[in-house]
Motif scaffolding. Sequence first.
Motif, PDB file in Angstrom:
ATOM      1  N   VAL A 306     137.880  80.164  48.880  1.00  0.00           N
ATOM      2  CA  VAL A 306     136.839  81.090  49.158  1.00  0.00           C
ATOM      3  C   VAL A 306     136.967  82.120  47.796  1.00  0.00           C
ATOM      4  O   VAL A 306     138.176  82.712  47.965  1.00  0.00           O
ATOM      5  CB  VAL A 306     136.789  81.901  50.426  1.00  0.00           C
ATOM      6  CG1 VAL A 306     135.678  83.166  50.422  1.00  0.00           C
ATOM      7  CG2 VAL A 306     137.036  81.176  51.804  1.00  0.00           C
ATOM      8  N   TYR A 307     135.957  82.149  46.849  1.00  0.00           N
ATOM      9  CA  TYR A 307     136.073  83.012  45.938  1.00  0.00           C
ATOM     10  C   TYR A 307     134.708  83.103  45.219  1.00  0.00           C
ATOM     11  O   TYR A 307     133.985  82.088  45.265  1.00  0.00           O
ATOM     12  CB  TYR A 307     137.159  82.697  44.708  1.00  0.00           C
ATOM     13  CG  TYR A 307     137.622  83.917  43.869  1.00  0.00           C
ATOM     14  CD1 TYR A 307     138.407  84.857  44.303  1.00  0.00           C
ATOM     15  CD2 TYR A 307     137.251  83.791  42.464  1.00  0.00           C
ATOM     16  CE1 TYR A 307     138.672  85.851  43.405  1.00  0.00           C
ATOM     17  CE2 TYR A 307     137.598  85.054  41.709  1.00  0.00           C
ATOM     18  CZ  TYR A 307     138.469  85.920  42.171  1.00  0.00           C
ATOM     19  OH  TYR A 307     138.681  87.108  41.301  1.00  0.00           O
ATOM     20  N   PRO A 308     134.152  84.152  44.893  1.00  0.00           N
ATOM     21  CA  PRO A 308     132.939  84.193  44.170  1.00  0.00           C
ATOM     22  C   PRO A 308     132.769  83.260  43.322  1.00  0.00           C
ATOM     23  O   PRO A 308     133.490  83.079  42.360  1.00  0.00           O
ATOM     24  CB  PRO A 308     132.849  85.810  43.521  1.00  0.00           C
ATOM     25  CG  PRO A 308     133.858  86.563  44.255  1.00  0.00           C
ATOM     26  CD  PRO A 308     134.917  85.596  44.631  1.00  0.00           C
ATOM     27  N   LEU A 309     131.312  82.644  43.403  1.00  0.00           N
ATOM     28  CA  LEU A 309     131.180  81.367  42.198  1.00  0.00           C
ATOM     29  C   LEU A 309     130.498  82.406  41.111  1.00  0.00           C
ATOM     30  O   LEU A 309     130.282  81.651  40.003  1.00  0.00           O
ATOM     31  CB  LEU A 309     130.314  80.640  42.973  1.00  0.00           C
ATOM     32  CG  LEU A 309     130.497  79.791  44.003  1.00  0.00           C
ATOM     33  CD1 LEU A 309     129.450  79.205  44.563  1.00  0.00           C
ATOM     34  CD2 LEU A 309     131.809  78.865  43.866  1.00  0.00           C
ATOM     35  N   ALA A 310     129.777  83.409  41.139  1.00  0.00           N
ATOM     36  CA  ALA A 310     129.052  83.881  40.095  1.00  0.00           C
ATOM     37  C   ALA A 310     129.487  85.463  40.228  1.00  0.00           C
ATOM     38  O   ALA A 310     129.051  86.212  41.151  1.00  0.00           O
ATOM     39  CB  ALA A 310     127.785  83.727  40.106  1.00  0.00           C
ATOM     40  N   ILE A 311     129.939  86.174  38.995  1.00  0.00           N
ATOM     41  CA  ILE A 311     130.404  87.419  38.940  1.00  0.00           C
ATOM     42  C   ILE A 311     129.283  87.999  37.964  1.00  0.00           C
ATOM     43  O   ILE A 311     129.681  87.648  36.589  1.00  0.00           O
ATOM     44  CB  ILE A 311     131.677  87.729  38.739  1.00  0.00           C
ATOM     45  CG1 ILE A 311     132.612  87.120  39.902  1.00  0.00           C
ATOM     46  CG2 ILE A 311     132.104  89.356  38.541  1.00  0.00           C
ATOM     47  CD1 ILE A 311     134.141  87.298  39.575  1.00  0.00           C
ATOM     48  N   ARG A 312     128.551  88.912  38.298  1.00  0.00           N
ATOM     49  CA  ARG A 312     127.651  89.284  37.286  1.00  0.00           C
ATOM     50  C   ARG A 312     128.134  90.419  36.363  1.00  0.00           C
ATOM     51  O   ARG A 312     129.323  91.092  36.658  1.00  0.00           O
ATOM     52  CB  ARG A 312     126.249  89.968  37.854  1.00  0.00           C
ATOM     53  CG  ARG A 312     125.601  88.687  38.613  1.00  0.00           C
ATOM     54  CD  ARG A 312     124.192  89.064  39.022  1.00  0.00           C
ATOM     55  NE  ARG A 312     123.973  89.830  39.953  1.00  0.00           N
ATOM     56  CZ  ARG A 312     122.944  90.295  40.590  1.00  0.00           C
ATOM     57  NH1 ARG A 312     121.757  89.712  39.659  1.00  0.00           N
ATOM     58  NH2 ARG A 312     122.777  91.222  41.328  1.00  0.00           N
ATOM     59  N   GLU A 313     127.665  90.628  35.073  1.00  0.00           N
ATOM     60  CA  GLU A 313     128.284  91.663  34.181  1.00  0.00           C
ATOM     61  C   GLU A 313     128.320  92.924  34.839  1.00  0.00           C
ATOM     62  O   GLU A 313     127.536  93.188  35.378  1.00  0.00           O
ATOM     63  CB  GLU A 313     127.238  91.634  32.779  1.00  0.00           C
ATOM     64  CG  GLU A 313     128.120  91.655  31.573  1.00  0.00           C
ATOM     65  CD  GLU A 313     127.169  91.684  30.391  1.00  0.00           C
ATOM     66  OE1 GLU A 313     126.879  90.482  29.955  1.00  0.00           O
ATOM     67  OE2 GLU A 313     126.687  92.722  29.855  1.00  0.00           O
ATOM     68  N   GLY A 314     129.511  93.573  34.566  1.00  0.00           N
ATOM     69  CA  GLY A 314     129.843  94.819  35.136  1.00  0.00           C
ATOM     70  C   GLY A 314     130.358  94.895  36.337  1.00  0.00           C
ATOM     71  O   GLY A 314     130.710  95.838  37.101  1.00  0.00           O
ATOM     72  N   GLU A 315     130.272  93.518  37.116  1.00  0.00           N
ATOM     73  CA  GLU A 315     130.738  93.526  38.616  1.00  0.00           C
ATOM     74  C   GLU A 315     132.113  93.195  38.640  1.00  0.00           C
ATOM     75  O   GLU A 315     132.816  92.571  37.659  1.00  0.00           O
ATOM     76  CB  GLU A 315     129.982  92.472  39.420  1.00  0.00           C
ATOM     77  CG  GLU A 315     128.732  92.669  39.563  1.00  0.00           C
ATOM     78  CD  GLU A 315     127.897  91.666  40.409  1.00  0.00           C
ATOM     79  OE1 GLU A 315     126.854  91.896  40.955  1.00  0.00           O
ATOM     80  OE2 GLU A 315     128.656  90.656  40.460  1.00  0.00           O
ATOM     81  N   LYS A 316     132.811  93.949  39.472  1.00  0.00           N
ATOM     82  CA  LYS A 316     134.210  93.640  39.820  1.00  0.00           C
ATOM     83  C   LYS A 316     134.267  92.475  41.095  1.00  0.00           C
ATOM     84  O   LYS A 316     133.571  92.692  42.155  1.00  0.00           O
ATOM     85  CB  LYS A 316     135.037  94.766  40.142  1.00  0.00           C
ATOM     86  CG  LYS A 316     135.487  95.553  39.039  1.00  0.00           C
ATOM     87  CD  LYS A 316     136.800  96.355  39.455  1.00  0.00           C
ATOM     88  CE  LYS A 316     136.608  97.487  40.582  1.00  0.00           C
ATOM     89  NZ  LYS A 316     137.255  98.447  40.605  1.00  0.00           N
ATOM     90  N   PRO A 317     135.382  91.372  41.021  1.00  0.00           N
ATOM     91  CA  PRO A 317     135.273  90.834  42.095  1.00  0.00           C
ATOM     92  C   PRO A 317     135.396  91.262  43.604  1.00  0.00           C
ATOM     93  O   PRO A 317     136.307  92.285  43.648  1.00  0.00           O
ATOM     94  CB  PRO A 317     136.317  89.393  41.757  1.00  0.00           C
ATOM     95  CG  PRO A 317     137.247  90.281  40.529  1.00  0.00           C
ATOM     96  CD  PRO A 317     136.475  91.220  39.953  1.00  0.00           C
ATOM     97  N   VAL A 318     134.793  90.891  44.708  1.00  0.00           N
ATOM     98  CA  VAL A 318     134.730  91.483  45.854  1.00  0.00           C
ATOM     99  C   VAL A 318     136.011  91.098  46.903  1.00  0.00           C
ATOM    100  O   VAL A 318     136.688  91.641  47.522  1.00  0.00           O
ATOM    101  CB  VAL A 318     133.814  91.169  46.856  1.00  0.00           C
ATOM    102  CG1 VAL A 318     132.280  91.966  46.339  1.00  0.00           C
ATOM    103  CG2 VAL A 318     133.166  89.904  46.749  1.00  0.00           C
ATOM    104  N   LEU A 319     136.626  89.988  46.043  1.00  0.00           N
ATOM    105  CA  LEU A 319     138.228  89.373  46.489  1.00  0.00           C
ATOM    106  C   LEU A 319     139.378  89.463  45.597  1.00  0.00           C
ATOM    107  O   LEU A 319     138.874  89.297  44.390  1.00  0.00           O
ATOM    108  CB  LEU A 319     137.917  88.095  47.164  1.00  0.00           C
ATOM    109  CG  LEU A 319     137.020  87.937  48.225  1.00  0.00           C
ATOM    110  CD1 LEU A 319     137.146  86.218  48.334  1.00  0.00           C
ATOM    111  CD2 LEU A 319     137.625  88.583  49.573  1.00  0.00           C
ATOM    112  N   ASP A 320     140.440  89.909  46.138  1.00  0.00           N
ATOM    113  CA  ASP A 320     141.628  90.034  45.050  1.00  0.00           C
ATOM    114  C   ASP A 320     141.988  88.849  44.741  1.00  0.00           C
ATOM    115  O   ASP A 320     142.500  88.642  43.578  1.00  0.00           O
ATOM    116  CB  ASP A 320     142.719  90.791  45.924  1.00  0.00           C
ATOM    117  CG  ASP A 320     142.407  92.358  46.198  1.00  0.00           C
ATOM    118  OD1 ASP A 320     141.457  92.746  45.638  1.00  0.00           O
ATOM    119  OD2 ASP A 320     142.913  92.866  47.328  1.00  0.00           O
TER     120      ASP A 320
END
Length: 371
Positions: A306-320
């Motif tokens: 489980v980990y983000p598949l798409a992180i948009r510009e300016g976003e931080k990942p929601v999981l460490d």
Amino acid sequence: MAPGTPFLPTITDEKILRPNFVRDEDERPKVAYNQFSNDIPVISLAGIDDEEGVGGEKRSEICHKIVAACEDWGIFQVVDHGVDTELVSEMTRLAKEFFVLPPEEKLRFDMSGGKKGGFIVSSHLQGEAVQDWREIVTFFSYPIGARDYSRWPDKPEGWRSVAESYSEKLMGLACKLLGVLSEAMGLEKEALTKACVDMDQKMVVNFYPKCPQPDLTLGLKRHTDPGTITLLYQDQVGGLQATKDGGKTWITVQPVEGAFVVNLGDHGHYLSNGRFKNADHQAVVNSNYERLSIATFQNPAPEAIVYPLAIREGEKPVLDEPITFAKMYRRKMSKDLELAQLKKMAKTEQEVLKKAREVAAQHKALNEILA
Ligand SMILES: O=C1C[C@@H](c2ccc(O)c(O)c2)Oc2cc(O)cc(O)c21
Ligand SMILES: O=C(O)CCC(=O)C(=O)O
Ligand SMILES: [Fe+2]
């Protein structure tokens, strides 16, 4: 009832709710089961399979509606979804017939000892302080090779074949919806299903009997589903509620004949890096009607990462860090249990404090009389 039979909400005629079903005031229903809202969009899927180009505008219009609902609530309803009406009504008929079987028949599938699949009162989570006013029957339907038919109901007759077709059709519909969300994330259509590795599917049939004091309890306490996406079929009674402000306000979802309520779970939320909401919801009960719903949980395989598949510009990942779904699920369930137990302890502490204050007041009064 035979001696030793556990308490079943379906067979009691008690007028007072047992204390283990009574919720703290802050958890009790705020809105009636039949005060319906139309805030949750109802989306027709007619045209979703159209190819790009001729007729493709219909698909793109549907996709826009789905994406907007996922960003806003994480929950929507679908109609014209292609699942045969006859099949759905057969599945609901069998489900209703299961819950009217005598207790000893349902308890042949008792899963309170930790069995994987079967019948239980309230919840899959053992050790919760307060119980839900529901009975459930649950069975694992995908991966097909891992099915344990000994934990599927064998009554009423026809359960297995109808449940098999139902589960196959719902797997198809879920994958179609995940295709839409993958594309909205700028990924190939199969991205979300691939992230599930070999997708698990679990059915939970919820039966909410009439309740003597519905204002004091819940059919299913507030939660988010742990998996990727859930498809819920509900009857026309009403009781599913959603909140998007942390439980301050609630809406009761308007039942729509033949529709599936679709909601995203924690896995869907994390893979989209929080762009799509994991719908916060609960079920309330009432004293007029019993209610049936069938939840189809589409989950990743336990070993899926489980980990983000798409992180948009300016976003931080929601999981460490990436974790397996099994670990994510265990963490969630133990957090849920811990919270419920902390609440129970705090309640006991409050009760002890209240008693101590009462005793102190009595002492004071006595001292004044004797002074
Ligand atoms: O019954 C449910 C509903 C739901 C759920 C999630 C978390 C909770 O703390 C809770 O009380 C209910 O999602 C489920 C997920 C499962 O894997 C099995 C279930 O029976 C359920
Ligand atoms: O019965 C309902 O309306 C809600 C069911 C649900 O949320 C679930 O089974 O996870
Ligand atoms: Fe749920």
